[in-house]
Design an enzyme around this catalytic site. Sequence first.
Site, mmCIF file in Angstrom:
data_model
loop_
_atom_site.group_PDB
_atom_site.id
_atom_site.type_symbol
_atom_site.label_atom_id
_atom_site.label_comp_id
_atom_site.label_asym_id
_atom_site.label_seq_id
_atom_site.Cartn_x
_atom_site.Cartn_y
_atom_site.Cartn_z
ATOM 1 N N GLY A 14 0.862 -1.082 -0.074
ATOM 2 C CA GLY A 14 -0.063 0.017 0.061
ATOM 3 C C GLY A 14 0.967 1.099 0.030
ATOM 4 C CB CYS A 15 0.371 4.581 1.458
ATOM 5 S SG CYS A 15 1.143 5.886 1.759
#
EC number: 1.8.4.11
Length: 161
Positions: A14-15
Site C-alpha cells: 500500500g502507501c
Amino acid sequence: MTEPTTETATFAAGCFWGIEDAFRKTPGVIDAVSGYIGGRLDNPTYEDVCYRDTGHAEAVEVTFDPNEVSFEQLLKQFRELHDPTQVDRQGPDVGSQYRSAIFTHSPEQQAAAEQWKQALNDSGTLPRPVATQIAPATTFYRAEEYHQRYFEKTGRSACHI
C-alpha cells in the site's frame, strides 16, 4: 569495528510512507527508502505511478543487517503492517500501485517468501487467501525526495494498519 553485512529486501504494502517509517524503526534495518518497482516505465514519477498504467507498485527498499534481523523477521513485520489478502488496495488506497508484493533479491528470499505465503494460507487465520505477489526484484526507482521520511517531515501519523 567491521562493517555490517547487508542485504536488501523490497516490500510493497500500500502507501509507502507508513511502511518506510515502520521498517526504518526496526532494529537491524540500516535504511528504508520509498520508491517504485515492478512496472514497465523507466524513471517513473509519483504522478506516473498514480495516474498512468505503469505497472509499478509503491514499495520500500530495505537495507538490513542479517546478523541483527532476518529476512523471515522482516516478512513477519510485513504481514503486521498490512492486509495481505487485499487485491490492488490497502485501506482507502485503491489501484495496482497499492498491491501487496514481495520483490525478492535471491533464491533464498524467494523460497522464504513462498514458504511465508503458504504458511499464512495454511494457518486458517485469514478471511481470504493471501494475494501477495512474489516476484524477482527488478529496477527500484527511488521516489521523489518529498516522499522520503515523509512522516518525520510532516509530523503525520502512520497510514498502515
